[in-house]
Design a protein around this motif. Structure first.
Motif, PDB file in Angstrom:
ATOM      1  N   HIS A  48      35.120  37.106  59.873  1.00 54.16           N
ATOM      2  CA  HIS A  48      35.317  36.555  58.535  1.00 54.16           C
ATOM      3  C   HIS A  48      36.379  37.416  57.865  1.00 54.16           C
ATOM      4  CE1 HIS A  48      34.314  34.375  54.898  1.00 54.16           C
ATOM      5  NE2 HIS A  48      34.245  35.519  54.242  1.00 54.16           N
ATOM      6  N   VAL A  49      37.607  36.876  57.745  1.00 53.47           N
ATOM      7  CA  VAL A  49      38.746  37.712  57.372  1.00 53.47           C
ATOM      8  C   VAL A  49      38.881  37.927  55.867  1.00 53.47           C
ATOM      9  CG1 VAL A  49      40.024  37.106  59.431  1.00 53.47           C
ATOM     10  CG2 VAL A  49      40.328  35.740  57.372  1.00 53.47           C
ATOM     11  N   ARG A  50      38.153  37.204  55.067  1.00 53.94           N
ATOM     12  CA  ARG A  50      38.190  37.430  53.628  1.00 53.94           C
ATOM     13  C   ARG A  50      36.994  38.277  53.222  1.00 53.94           C
ATOM     14  NH1 ARG A  50      41.954  34.161  51.326  1.00 53.94           N
ATOM     15  NH2 ARG A  50      41.129  34.334  49.238  1.00 53.94           N
ATOM     16  N   LEU A  51      37.099  38.907  52.079  1.00 55.51           N
ATOM     17  CA  LEU A  51      35.994  39.720  51.593  1.00 55.51           C
ATOM     18  C   LEU A  51      34.775  38.842  51.332  1.00 55.51           C
ATOM     19  CD1 LEU A  51      37.923  41.973  49.054  1.00 55.51           C
ATOM     20  CD2 LEU A  51      37.039  42.656  51.288  1.00 55.51           C
ATOM     21  N   THR A  52      33.613  39.339  51.692  1.00 56.21           N
ATOM     22  CA  THR A  52      32.379  38.598  51.450  1.00 56.21           C
ATOM     23  C   THR A  52      31.964  38.768  49.986  1.00 56.21           C
ATOM     24  OG1 THR A  52      30.964  40.482  51.988  1.00 56.21           O
ATOM     25  CG2 THR A  52      31.654  39.064  53.822  1.00 56.21           C
ATOM     26  N   GLU A  53      31.007  37.960  49.559  1.00 56.63           N
ATOM     27  CA  GLU A  53      30.522  38.068  48.182  1.00 56.63           C
ATOM     28  C   GLU A  53      29.950  39.455  47.910  1.00 56.63           C
ATOM     29  OE1 GLU A  53      27.815  34.968  47.207  1.00 56.63           O
ATOM     30  OE2 GLU A  53      29.277  33.353  47.473  1.00 56.63           O
ATOM     31  N   GLY A  54      29.248  40.007  48.909  1.00 56.16           N
ATOM     32  CA  GLY A  54      28.676  41.339  48.744  1.00 56.16           C
ATOM     33  C   GLY A  54      29.749  42.405  48.607  1.00 56.16           C
ATOM     34  N   GLU A  55      30.807  42.284  49.405  1.00 59.35           N
ATOM     35  CA  GLU A  55      31.906  43.254  49.334  1.00 59.35           C
ATOM     36  C   GLU A  55      32.644  43.158  48.004  1.00 59.35           C
ATOM     37  OE1 GLU A  55      32.648  43.211  54.174  1.00 59.35           O
ATOM     38  OE2 GLU A  55      33.868  41.957  52.841  1.00 59.35           O
ATOM     39  N   ILE A  56      32.837  41.928  47.531  1.00 60.95           N
ATOM     40  CA  ILE A  56      33.499  41.743  46.239  1.00 60.95           C
ATOM     41  C   ILE A  56      32.649  42.338  45.120  1.00 60.95           C
ATOM     42  CG2 ILE A  56      34.203  40.017  44.527  1.00 60.95           C
ATOM     43  CD1 ILE A  56      35.156  38.277  46.854  1.00 60.95           C
ATOM     44  N   ALA A  57      31.329  42.149  45.208  1.00 57.97           N
ATOM     45  CA  ALA A  57      30.427  42.715  44.196  1.00 57.97           C
ATOM     46  C   ALA A  57      30.538  44.242  44.176  1.00 57.97           C
ATOM     47  CB  ALA A  57      28.992  42.289  44.472  1.00 57.97           C
TER      48      ALA A  57
ATOM     49  N   ALA B 156      55.838  35.255  49.948  1.00 57.77           N
ATOM     50  CA  ALA B 156      54.438  34.823  50.040  1.00 57.77           C
ATOM     51  C   ALA B 156      53.932  34.412  48.669  1.00 57.77           C
ATOM     52  CB  ALA B 156      53.561  35.941  50.604  1.00 57.77           C
ATOM     53  N   ILE B 157      52.905  33.588  48.691  1.00 65.79           N
ATOM     54  CA  ILE B 157      52.162  33.240  47.479  1.00 65.79           C
ATOM     55  C   ILE B 157      50.710  33.607  47.739  1.00 65.79           C
ATOM     56  CG2 ILE B 157      51.352  31.360  46.002  1.00 65.79           C
ATOM     57  CD1 ILE B 157      54.023  29.968  46.511  1.00 65.79           C
ATOM     58  N   ARG B 158      50.119  34.340  46.826  1.00 63.83           N
ATOM     59  CA  ARG B 158      48.732  34.773  46.969  1.00 63.83           C
ATOM     60  C   ARG B 158      47.895  34.221  45.823  1.00 63.83           C
ATOM     61  NH1 ARG B 158      49.715  35.767  51.943  1.00 63.83           N
ATOM     62  NH2 ARG B 158      50.970  37.611  52.399  1.00 63.83           N
ATOM     63  N   GLY B 159      46.596  34.038  46.105  1.00 59.23           N
ATOM     64  CA  GLY B 159      45.712  33.472  45.099  1.00 59.23           C
ATOM     65  C   GLY B 159      44.346  34.120  45.103  1.00 59.23           C
ATOM     66  N   PRO B 160      43.364  33.484  44.475  1.00 62.85           N
ATOM     67  CA  PRO B 160      42.024  34.057  44.347  1.00 62.85           C
ATOM     68  C   PRO B 160      41.448  34.534  45.684  1.00 62.85           C
ATOM     69  CG  PRO B 160      42.215  32.113  42.980  1.00 62.85           C
ATOM     70  CD  PRO B 160      43.475  32.168  43.802  1.00 62.85           C
ATOM     71  N   GLY B 161      40.926  35.761  45.676  1.00 62.99           N
ATOM     72  CA  GLY B 161      40.343  36.339  46.880  1.00 62.99           C
ATOM     73  C   GLY B 161      41.313  37.165  47.695  1.00 62.99           C
ATOM     74  N   ASP B 162      42.614  37.097  47.355  1.00 61.77           N
ATOM     75  CA  ASP B 162      43.618  37.856  48.104  1.00 61.77           C
ATOM     76  C   ASP B 162      43.816  39.245  47.507  1.00 61.77           C
ATOM     77  OD1 ASP B 162      44.259  35.927  50.023  1.00 61.77           O
ATOM     78  OD2 ASP B 162      45.706  34.948  48.696  1.00 61.77           O
ATOM     79  N   LEU B 163      44.069  40.204  48.379  1.00 60.00           N
ATOM     80  CA  LEU B 163      44.410  41.562  47.971  1.00 60.00           C
ATOM     81  C   LEU B 163      45.922  41.714  47.951  1.00 60.00           C
ATOM     82  CD1 LEU B 163      41.844  43.416  50.225  1.00 60.00           C
ATOM     83  CD2 LEU B 163      41.906  43.643  47.734  1.00 60.00           C
TER      84      LEU B 163
ATOM     85  N   PHE C 270      32.853  49.010  57.138  1.00 62.26           N
ATOM     86  CA  PHE C 270      33.577  48.857  58.401  1.00 62.26           C
ATOM     87  C   PHE C 270      34.053  47.425  58.617  1.00 62.26           C
ATOM     88  CE2 PHE C 270      33.496  48.147  63.087  1.00 62.26           C
ATOM     89  CZ  PHE C 270      34.578  48.956  63.401  1.00 62.26           C
ATOM     90  N   ARG C 271      33.212  46.445  58.281  1.00 63.27           N
ATOM     91  CA  ARG C 271      33.601  45.050  58.489  1.00 63.27           C
ATOM     92  C   ARG C 271      34.833  44.698  57.665  1.00 63.27           C
ATOM     93  NH1 ARG C 271      34.615  40.272  57.320  1.00 63.27           N
ATOM     94  NH2 ARG C 271      34.894  41.061  55.208  1.00 63.27           N
ATOM     95  N   ALA C 272      34.874  45.183  56.422  1.00 63.52           N
ATOM     96  CA  ALA C 272      36.019  44.915  55.559  1.00 63.52           C
ATOM     97  C   ALA C 272      37.283  45.577  56.108  1.00 63.52           C
ATOM     98  CB  ALA C 272      35.739  45.408  54.143  1.00 63.52           C
ATOM     99  N   THR C 273      37.125  46.749  56.721  1.00 64.03           N
ATOM    100  CA  THR C 273      38.273  47.432  57.327  1.00 64.03           C
ATOM    101  C   THR C 273      38.826  46.617  58.488  1.00 64.03           C
ATOM    102  OG1 THR C 273      37.353  49.584  56.701  1.00 64.03           O
ATOM    103  CG2 THR C 273      39.064  49.572  58.392  1.00 64.03           C
TER     104      THR C 273
END
Length: 224
Positions: free
Chosen positions: A10-19, A66-73, A113-116
């Motif tokens: 899962h290449v985007r941040l999860t809800e838990g990681e965002i929290a 590039a164009i970036r939007g919600p959820g992007d770093l 680690f997963r986010a890394t």
């Protein structure tokens, strides 16, 4: 030993990681047109886009890469590499972002680690994007412009009504997005208007026939 099992990261941040990040950072807002970070800056903060879209601009002449939007770093690699930023970032609309210092970003990565792993994957994807842009630079101007417009539509950057999508971009903006001159944009747009594919207003362009525009982007349909 490899058991042959395929794993989907899962290449985007999860809800838990965002929290977790929300508890570490501060929310800041940028009005449309404002710069979020500049090419060559030595700042090391990281931004997580919460609302709105931004354009990433680099090079001379300027090119939207590039164009970036919600959820992007954005800015995450400058924080890690401690090098000047490689591009400028501007708000395409009103933007809300989470601001993280480099130290807090490092702390997050050390304990997630997963986010890394997801970050490593994202870096590889962006390298592939860069290679794709290099290939696209060899395309004809009309195809470049059509691809840029289709990309804006699919990213939800326009207002769609009755099958038409209006984008708040000038012809100068489109030149940056497509990597061609403003004069070229004007010449390309003229026959597209005559064929009912596009209409142009003050600081706006409306896609009237997305299917035909997609055909031009693929190189299936000539513009003249």
């Amino acid at each position: 030993m490899d058991d042959g099992t395929q794993y989907q990261l899962h290449v985007r941040l999860t809800e838990g990681e965002i929290a977790t990040l929300e508890a570490m950072g501060d929310v800041i807002r940028f009005p449309k047109g404002n710069i979020l970070m500049g090419e060559g800056e030595t700042t090391t903060f990281v931004l997580l886009i919460r609302k709105g879209h931004v354009k990433v601009v680099a090079g001379t002449p300027r090119r939207v890469v590039a164009i970036r939007g919600p959820g992007d770093l954005i800015g995450e690699m400058a924080a890690i590499r401690n090098k000047p930023r490689s591009a400028s970032v501007f708000a395409l609309e009103d933007v809300e972002a989470l601001h993280l210092s480099a130290s807090k970003w490092f702390s997050f990565l050390e304990t997630n680690f997963r986010a890394t792993l997801a970050l490593i994957y994202t870096v590889q994807e962006r390298l592939a994007e860069s290679t794709h842009l290099t290939v696209e630079s060899q395309l004809a101007g009309a195809q470049k412009l059509a691809k840029a417009l289709v990309d804006l539509c699919t990213k939800g950057l326009g207002v769609t009504s009755a099958g038409k999508t209006t984008l708040g971009f000038s012809q100068v903006d489109l030149a940056e997005l497509a990597g061609i001159s403003t004069d070229s944009v004007k010449k390309i747009v003229r026959p597209l208007r005559e064929k009912g594919i596009l209409s142009v207003g003050r600081q706006t362009i409306t896609v009237l026939d997305l299917a035909k525009l997609e055909s031009i982007a693929r190189g299936d349909t000539p513009t003249s």
